[in-house]
Design a protein around this motif. Structure first.
Motif, short mmCIF file in Angstrom:
data_model
loop_
_atom_site.label_atom_id
_atom_site.label_comp_id
_atom_site.label_asym_id
_atom_site.label_seq_id
_atom_site.Cartn_x
_atom_site.Cartn_y
_atom_site.Cartn_z
N ASP A 101 0.85 -1.19 0.00
CA ASP A 101 0.00 0.00 0.00
C ASP A 101 0.89 1.24 0.00
OD1 ASP A 101 -3.12 -0.71 0.90
OD2 ASP A 101 -1.66 -2.23 1.47
N TYR A 102 0.51 2.23 -0.81
CA TYR A 102 1.28 3.46 -0.92
C TYR A 102 0.37 4.65 -0.62
CZ TYR A 102 3.80 0.21 -4.03
OH TYR A 102 4.41 -0.88 -4.58
N ALA A 103 0.78 5.50 0.30
CA ALA A 103 0.10 6.78 0.48
C ALA A 103 0.41 7.67 -0.72
CB ALA A 103 0.60 7.44 1.77
N PRO A 104 -0.31 8.77 -0.91
CA PRO A 104 0.07 9.70 -1.97
C PRO A 104 1.55 10.08 -1.85
CG PRO A 104 -2.07 10.30 -1.10
CD PRO A 104 -1.55 9.19 -0.22
N HIS A 113 15.63 -8.44 -2.50
CA HIS A 113 15.20 -9.74 -1.97
C HIS A 113 16.30 -10.73 -2.33
CE1 HIS A 113 11.32 -8.06 -1.08
NE2 HIS A 113 11.16 -7.68 -2.34
N PRO A 114 17.13 -11.12 -1.38
CA PRO A 114 18.30 -11.95 -1.72
C PRO A 114 17.96 -13.32 -2.27
CG PRO A 114 18.02 -11.77 0.67
CD PRO A 114 17.07 -10.81 0.06
N ARG A 115 16.72 -13.78 -2.07
CA ARG A 115 16.39 -15.14 -2.48
C ARG A 115 15.24 -15.21 -3.49
NH1 ARG A 115 17.68 -15.18 2.94
NH2 ARG A 115 15.54 -14.84 3.63
N ALA A 116 14.85 -14.08 -4.11
CA ALA A 116 13.66 -14.16 -4.95
C ALA A 116 13.62 -13.13 -6.06
CB ALA A 116 12.40 -14.02 -4.10
N THR A 117 13.05 -13.54 -7.19
CA THR A 117 12.56 -12.64 -8.22
C THR A 117 11.17 -12.18 -7.81
OG1 THR A 117 13.84 -13.64 -10.00
CG2 THR A 117 11.79 -12.56 -10.63
N GLU A 118 10.82 -10.93 -8.14
CA GLU A 118 9.52 -10.37 -7.75
C GLU A 118 8.74 -9.95 -8.99
OE1 GLU A 118 7.68 -6.56 -5.21
OE2 GLU A 118 9.81 -7.08 -5.07
N LEU A 119 7.49 -10.37 -9.06
CA LEU A 119 6.59 -9.99 -10.15
C LEU A 119 5.49 -9.12 -9.56
CD1 LEU A 119 6.11 -10.50 -13.22
CD2 LEU A 119 4.54 -12.32 -12.54
N LEU A 120 5.52 -7.83 -9.88
CA LEU A 120 4.61 -6.85 -9.27
C LEU A 120 3.48 -6.51 -10.22
CD1 LEU A 120 5.32 -3.88 -7.05
CD2 LEU A 120 4.29 -3.35 -9.26
N THR A 121 2.24 -6.53 -9.69
CA THR A 121 1.05 -6.14 -10.45
C THR A 121 0.42 -4.93 -9.77
OG1 THR A 121 0.62 -8.45 -11.06
CG2 THR A 121 -1.19 -6.88 -11.31
N VAL A 122 0.16 -3.89 -10.54
CA VAL A 122 -0.48 -2.69 -10.00
C VAL A 122 -1.98 -2.92 -9.94
CG1 VAL A 122 -0.80 -0.20 -10.24
CG2 VAL A 122 1.34 -1.26 -11.01
N LYS A 167 -3.99 10.61 -4.36
CA LYS A 167 -4.64 9.31 -4.22
C LYS A 167 -3.64 8.22 -3.83
CE LYS A 167 -8.12 10.37 -7.76
NZ LYS A 167 -8.67 9.96 -9.08
N PRO A 168 -4.07 7.26 -3.01
CA PRO A 168 -3.21 6.13 -2.68
C PRO A 168 -3.09 5.17 -3.86
CG PRO A 168 -5.36 5.82 -1.70
CD PRO A 168 -5.37 7.20 -2.32
N ALA A 169 -2.17 4.24 -3.75
CA ALA A 169 -1.98 3.20 -4.76
C ALA A 169 -1.80 1.87 -4.06
CB ALA A 169 -0.77 3.51 -5.64
N VAL A 170 -2.06 0.79 -4.80
CA VAL A 170 -1.94 -0.56 -4.25
C VAL A 170 -1.31 -1.47 -5.31
CG1 VAL A 170 -3.13 -2.53 -3.20
CG2 VAL A 170 -4.04 -0.21 -2.89
N ALA A 171 -0.43 -2.35 -4.86
CA ALA A 171 0.15 -3.36 -5.75
C ALA A 171 0.22 -4.69 -5.02
CB ALA A 171 1.54 -2.93 -6.22
N GLN A 172 0.34 -5.74 -5.78
CA GLN A 172 0.53 -7.07 -5.21
C GLN A 172 1.71 -7.73 -5.91
OE1 GLN A 172 -2.84 -9.62 -3.98
NE2 GLN A 172 -2.05 -11.12 -5.43
N SER A 173 2.54 -8.41 -5.13
CA SER A 173 3.73 -9.05 -5.68
C SER A 173 3.72 -10.54 -5.42
CB SER A 173 5.00 -8.44 -5.08
OG SER A 173 5.24 -7.15 -5.60
N ALA A 174 4.16 -11.29 -6.42
CA ALA A 174 4.45 -12.71 -6.27
C ALA A 174 5.97 -12.86 -6.28
CB ALA A 174 3.83 -13.52 -7.40
N LEU A 175 6.50 -13.63 -5.33
CA LEU A 175 7.95 -13.79 -5.20
C LEU A 175 8.32 -15.26 -5.27
CD1 LEU A 175 7.04 -11.43 -2.75
CD2 LEU A 175 9.39 -10.90 -3.38
N SER A 176 9.46 -15.54 -5.91
CA SER A 176 9.84 -16.91 -6.21
C SER A 176 10.59 -17.60 -5.07
CB SER A 176 10.70 -16.94 -7.48
OG SER A 176 11.91 -16.22 -7.26
N SER A 177 10.14 -17.36 -3.86
CA SER A 177 10.72 -18.03 -2.69
C SER A 177 9.68 -18.07 -1.59
CB SER A 177 11.96 -17.29 -2.19
OG SER A 177 12.40 -17.83 -0.95
N GLN A 178 9.71 -19.13 -0.80
CA GLN A 178 8.82 -19.19 0.36
C GLN A 178 9.23 -18.18 1.42
OE1 GLN A 178 9.60 -23.29 1.49
NE2 GLN A 178 10.87 -22.62 3.21
N ASN A 179 10.49 -17.72 1.36
CA ASN A 179 11.01 -16.78 2.35
C ASN A 179 12.03 -15.87 1.65
OD1 ASN A 179 11.55 -15.51 4.77
ND2 ASN A 179 12.96 -17.08 5.50
#
Length: 224
Positions: A101-104, A113-122, A167-179
């Motif tokens: 979550d992002y404030a204006p 992230h030392p152990r993961a690739t991150e795929l971010l969706t706005v 306006k605020p903004a929101v994104a969701q990320s999937a990461l290629s590691s359980q941790n």
């Protein structure tokens, strides 16, 4: 015969090296391995819960990812992680999620992230995002909008910023590691405990010692 044996040995070494490179997380050797968070066994990951004690609830988490988070902090952002620590059913599956979550004008500051690739969706809003490669440090950045997707390669320094002043903004990320882990650059360099020698930082950043002392005296707030 000797040459055949050497070839076989070489092939096995290459295969072993390749597996070591591509295996970010332990590969599952069974259908699932729900983490037993109470196990005294220490392994690379978590010991498995007895399969006979596993239920559907182990594969469910009421994460409430549809609910806005509090972004009232210095950074104006809030990262809600859903990794194996919060969701033991992810153990050995090589995936986790995060809601940001992002404030204006809020920022998710440069971090890795030392152990993961991150795929971010706005999900809402407009973000300025980017990552920096290893030396010679090329920046790849883009303005992304609702529905857009951007990928941050594993262990690259990356960031996001909400460009809207109102306006605020929101994104969701999937990461290629359980941790995946996270290292926020500014707080790691200037807020580590015990602190990095200011002689080291003065030389590294090529600035005066008083500036390093001032930076180290700040309270480095995280957003997760």
């Amino acid at each position: 015969m000797a040459s055949s044996s050497l070839f076989l040995l070489g092939a096995l070494l290459v295969l072993a090296s390749w597996q070591a490179i591509v295996a970010y997380d332990p590969s599952p050797l069974q259908d699932f391995c729900v983490a037993d968070m109470n196990s005294p066994v220490r392994v690379n990951g978590f010991a498995c819960k007895n399969p006979m004690d596993v239920s559907s609830e182990d594969f469910f988490n009421a994460a409430k990812f549809d609910m806005p988070r509090n972004t009232f902090n210095k950074l104006g952002s809030n990262v809600t992680n859903l990794n194996v620590m919060e969701f033991p059913g992810l153990n050995t599956l090589g995936i986790s999620l995060a809601r940001i979550d992002y404030a204006p004008m809020g920022v998710n500051p440069p971090h890795i992230h030392p152990r993961a690739t991150e795929l971010l969706t706005v999900l809402e809003g407009t973000l300025y995002v980017g990552f920096v490669t290893s030396n010679p440090n090329k920046l790849f950045s883009k303005v992304v909008c609702k529905g857009d997707v951007f990928v941050f390669p594993k262990a690259m320094i990356h960031f996001q910023m909400n460009l809207d002043h109102d306006k605020p903004a929101v994104a969701q990320s999937a990461l290629s590691s359980q941790n995946p882990g996270v290292i926020t650059i500014a707080s790691a360099v200037f807020g580590s405990q015990p602190p990095i020698s200011d002689d080291v930082l003065t030389k590294a950043f090529q600035v005066e010692k008083k500036l390093i002392d001032w930076l180290q005296s700040q309270f480095w707030e995280n957003n997760y």
